[in-house]
Design an enzyme around this catalytic site. Sequence first.
Site, PDB file in Angstrom:
ATOM      1  N   GLN A  49       0.998  -1.486   0.076  1.00  0.00           N
ATOM      2  CA  GLN A  49       0.004   0.162  -0.311  1.00  0.00           C
ATOM      3  C   GLN A  49       0.870   1.166  -0.483  1.00  0.00           C
ATOM      4  OE1 GLN A  49      -1.622  -2.578   2.219  1.00  0.00           O
ATOM      5  NE2 GLN A  49      -2.413  -2.757   0.419  1.00  0.00           N
ATOM      6  N   CYS A  78      -6.876   1.086   5.566  1.00  0.00           N
ATOM      7  CA  CYS A  78      -5.487   0.151   6.153  1.00  0.00           C
ATOM      8  C   CYS A  78      -4.681   0.178   6.925  1.00  0.00           C
ATOM      9  CB  CYS A  78      -4.148   0.849   5.139  1.00  0.00           C
ATOM     10  SG  CYS A  78      -2.548  -0.214   4.926  1.00  0.00           S
ATOM     11  N   ASN A 166     -13.441  -1.487   4.482  1.00  0.00           N
ATOM     12  CA  ASN A 166     -12.860  -1.745   3.678  1.00  0.00           C
ATOM     13  C   ASN A 166     -13.231  -3.470   3.137  1.00  0.00           C
ATOM     14  OD1 ASN A 166     -11.244  -2.730   5.258  1.00  0.00           O
ATOM     15  ND2 ASN A 166      -9.515  -2.277   4.221  1.00  0.00           N
ATOM     16  N   GLU A 217      -4.833  -9.138  -0.050  1.00  0.00           N
ATOM     17  CA  GLU A 217      -5.499  -8.674  -0.227  1.00  0.00           C
ATOM     18  C   GLU A 217      -5.856  -8.000  -1.723  1.00  0.00           C
ATOM     19  OE1 GLU A 217      -3.482  -5.483   1.039  1.00  0.00           O
ATOM     20  OE2 GLU A 217      -2.574  -6.329   3.157  1.00  0.00           O
ATOM     21  N   ARG A 218      -6.900  -7.348  -1.284  1.00  0.00           N
ATOM     22  CA  ARG A 218      -7.428  -7.201  -2.763  1.00  0.00           C
ATOM     23  C   ARG A 218      -6.781  -5.704  -2.750  1.00  0.00           C
ATOM     24  NH1 ARG A 218     -12.845  -3.422  -1.903  1.00  0.00           N
ATOM     25  NH2 ARG A 218     -11.232  -1.494  -0.455  1.00  0.00           N
ATOM     26  N   CYS A 226      -1.666  -7.843   7.206  1.00  0.00           N
ATOM     27  CA  CYS A 226      -3.655  -6.874   6.925  1.00  0.00           C
ATOM     28  C   CYS A 226      -3.785  -6.876   8.276  1.00  0.00           C
ATOM     29  CB  CYS A 226      -4.174  -7.399   6.224  1.00  0.00           C
ATOM     30  SG  CYS A 226      -5.927  -6.425   5.300  1.00  0.00           S
ATOM     31  N   GLY A 227      -3.824  -5.295   8.381  1.00  0.00           N
ATOM     32  CA  GLY A 227      -4.584  -4.746   9.777  1.00  0.00           C
ATOM     33  C   GLY A 227      -6.099  -4.920   9.506  1.00  0.00           C
TER      34      GLY A 227
HETATM   35  N1  LIG Z   1      -5.831  -4.518   0.028  1.00  0.00           N
HETATM   36  C1  LIG Z   1      -6.598  -3.316   0.975  1.00  0.00           C
HETATM   37  C2  LIG Z   1      -6.288  -2.214   1.043  1.00  0.00           C
HETATM   38  C3  LIG Z   1      -4.768  -3.050   2.232  1.00  0.00           C
HETATM   39  C4  LIG Z   1      -4.871  -3.459   4.015  1.00  0.00           C
HETATM   40  C5  LIG Z   1      -4.411  -2.794   4.721  1.00  0.00           C
HETATM   41  N2  LIG Z   1      -3.242  -3.724   4.509  1.00  0.00           N
HETATM   42  C6  LIG Z   1      -4.203  -3.066   5.895  1.00  0.00           C
HETATM   43  O1  LIG Z   1      -3.228  -3.211   7.099  1.00  0.00           O
HETATM   44  O2  LIG Z   1      -5.385  -2.608   7.047  1.00  0.00           O
HETATM   45  C7  LIG Z   1      -8.086  -3.052   0.082  1.00  0.00           C
HETATM   46  O3  LIG Z   1      -8.154  -3.079  -0.763  1.00  0.00           O
HETATM   47  O4  LIG Z   1      -8.962  -2.826   1.033  1.00  0.00           O
END
Ligand SMILES: N[C@@H](CCC[C@H](N)C(=O)O)C(=O)O
Length: 290
Positions: A49, A78, A166, A217-218, A226-227
């Site tokens: 990201q 994110c 998200n 991850e999308r 991914c948090g």
């Molecule tokens: N890929 C996700 C956004 C990123 C999430 C992130 N790595 C996190 O730590 O939350 C999306 O497109 O929703």
Amino acid sequence: MSALANHAFAKMNGIGNEIVVVDLRDRPGPVTPEDARAVASPAGVHYDQLMVLQPPRLAGTEAFIRIYNNDGSESGACGNGMRCVVRRLFEKTGQTAVTFETRAGLLNCWQGPRPDLYTVDMGAPKFGWQDIPLAEEFRDTRYIELQVGPIDAPVLHSPSAVNMGNPHAIFWVDDVNAYDLTRFGPLLENHPIFPERANITLAHIVDRDHITIRTWERGAGLTKACGSAACATAVAAARLKRANRVVEITLPGGKLSIEWREGDDHVLMTGTADFEYEGRFDPALFASVA
Ligand SMILES: N[C@@H](CCC[C@H](N)C(=O)O)C(=O)O
């Protein structure tokens, strides 16, 4: 020319989630999906990201943050990236609490219980099928009808669905490493049931206080952490009454503490953020997308 050309960046990571932070408050300008993809190209900086700080739009906020996946798509949340932004800002300014605006709303962040820990209030989860969003009505999103594999012997099935800023789908399994996420991840991310695609997580509930996850991850693929998926998983497990509202989530890159707060329903995520190096974007990266 791209607003990113020749601009400074910080390469960081949130327990292995590869993050690039760019502070464009001094040189505001649009960052296009093409710019985001150019940064992620082999000649650029590898990231999951890209967190872009734009000038604040609301009084009392530090910045409006736009979050790009490495495929150029944008996300409302994110969690790991937010901790990286917060660490960077706190180290530069000495602040210990800030509020940011993202596409998903306002996020409060503060110094965690140790100097190396940062807490992000990720807001309240949403469970309505239109809010996640899902393509068709599900009255109960604790389990939705979705499976991969043969109809009578599915490999993965009945995920929980949650919007955490998200979209997330969480499949409950006994062993998160027993599945080829590079194969199932893209299929599920792009399944027609998810009109805005989705982040796909495999989750194993170890006990009421501990959960292990892996996430596709999308827009970014397989990541070490991914948090928002950790938050979505904690909330989904608590909703199923299979875990407490305070849990530790183990991800391939490290651990996060998640609390689904009683009262306001907000989800608090606490973890570390690592600084790797600083650099400046080569303008040549953006020449072909100018
Ligand atoms: N890929 C996700 C956004 C990123 C999430 C992130 N790595 C996190 O730590 O939350 C999306 O497109 O929703």
